[in-house]
Design a protein around this motif. Structure first.
Motif, PDB file in Angstrom:
ATOM      1  N   ILE A   1      72.224  19.377  24.065  1.00  0.00           N
ATOM      2  CA  ILE A   1      73.299  18.764  23.433  1.00  0.00           C
ATOM      3  C   ILE A   1      73.683  17.441  23.756  1.00  0.00           C
ATOM      4  O   ILE A   1      74.001  16.519  22.991  1.00  0.00           O
ATOM      5  N   ASN A   2      73.531  16.913  25.149  1.00  0.00           N
ATOM      6  CA  ASN A   2      73.750  15.717  25.463  1.00  0.00           C
ATOM      7  C   ASN A   2      72.946  14.498  25.001  1.00  0.00           C
ATOM      8  O   ASN A   2      73.110  13.568  24.829  1.00  0.00           O
ATOM      9  N   GLU A   3      71.516  14.955  24.790  1.00  0.00           N
ATOM     10  CA  GLU A   3      70.724  14.113  24.472  1.00  0.00           C
ATOM     11  C   GLU A   3      70.776  13.834  22.924  1.00  0.00           C
ATOM     12  O   GLU A   3      70.346  13.114  22.397  1.00  0.00           O
ATOM     13  N   LEU A   4      71.284  14.902  22.115  1.00  0.00           N
ATOM     14  CA  LEU A   4      71.153  14.953  20.768  1.00  0.00           C
ATOM     15  C   LEU A   4      72.445  14.335  20.179  1.00  0.00           C
ATOM     16  O   LEU A   4      72.351  13.734  19.058  1.00  0.00           O
ATOM     17  N   ILE A   5      73.517  14.374  20.802  1.00  0.00           N
ATOM     18  CA  ILE A   5      74.831  13.872  20.163  1.00  0.00           C
ATOM     19  C   ILE A   5      74.613  12.455  19.929  1.00  0.00           C
ATOM     20  O   ILE A   5      75.005  12.079  18.761  1.00  0.00           O
TER      21      ILE A   5
END
Length: 185
Positions: free
Chosen positions: A33-37
């Protein structure tokens, strides 16, 4: 022709996304999630399983309607879910489309997306009869830029204010692949 060909190399295989992939997709997105956002407009801290299920069901309809082609990237040895890649925004009149990819955080920097790109491009050129595939990458997304470069895509230029993700405007590099880029020299 849009039947499902065998798309694989020595260590990955690409399989059309199915609704049965929803759980694996949700786990991969949650892990990443942190890399995709920053780069994916559909991703947020509130991402829920129902979004994975809905997305997978929609991919099946798109495939059936021949409007988009999304693949689960799977490990060839153990069938684990590694990420997603796909062809969308298809323009059949001009015979080009967008090519995209992402790999779950725990499996990045292993050449997975780089290996998926030529498999997916081959599908686009052979099965969809496309002449050109475009990869649009935010200028500041260095990981995705490296994938495009390592996969042999040609950087054509910097497009000013080309992307908007979560109401933030980004310049983006345009990369392209044509059939000849995949042929051995």
């Amino acid at each position: 022709m849009t039947e499902t060909p065998t798309l694989e190399n020595d260590f990955i295989k690409l399989l059309p996304v199915k609704s049965s992939d929803a759980d694996s997709l949700f786990k991969a997105v949650t892990e990443s999630i942190n890399e995709l956002i920053p780069w994916m407009p559909w991703c947020s801290k509130e991402y829920a399983f129902k979004e994975s299920l809905s997305w997978c069901e929609l991919r099946e309809r798109f495939w059936k309607n021949r409007t988009e082609y999304d693949f689960a990237i799977r490990d060839k040895s153990d069938d684990s879910f590694l990420g997603v890649c796909g062809i969308n925004k298809i323009n059949m009149q001009e015979r080009f489309a967008n090519l995209g990819y992402w790999v779950r955080t725990g499996k990045t920097c292993q050449g997975i997306a780089t290996a998926a790109v030529p498999l997916l491009a081959g599908f686009g050129f052979e099965n969809l009869r496309l002449n050109r595939l475009e990869i649009i990458v935010a200028e500041s997304n260095s990981a995705s830029r490296r994938v495009a470069e390592k996969a042999g895509a040609v950087r054509e230029g910097l497009l000013r204010k080309r992307l908007i993700v979560h109401n933030k405007v980004f310049n983006a590099f345009m990369f392209s692949l044509v059939r000849e880029d995949l042929l051995p020299v």
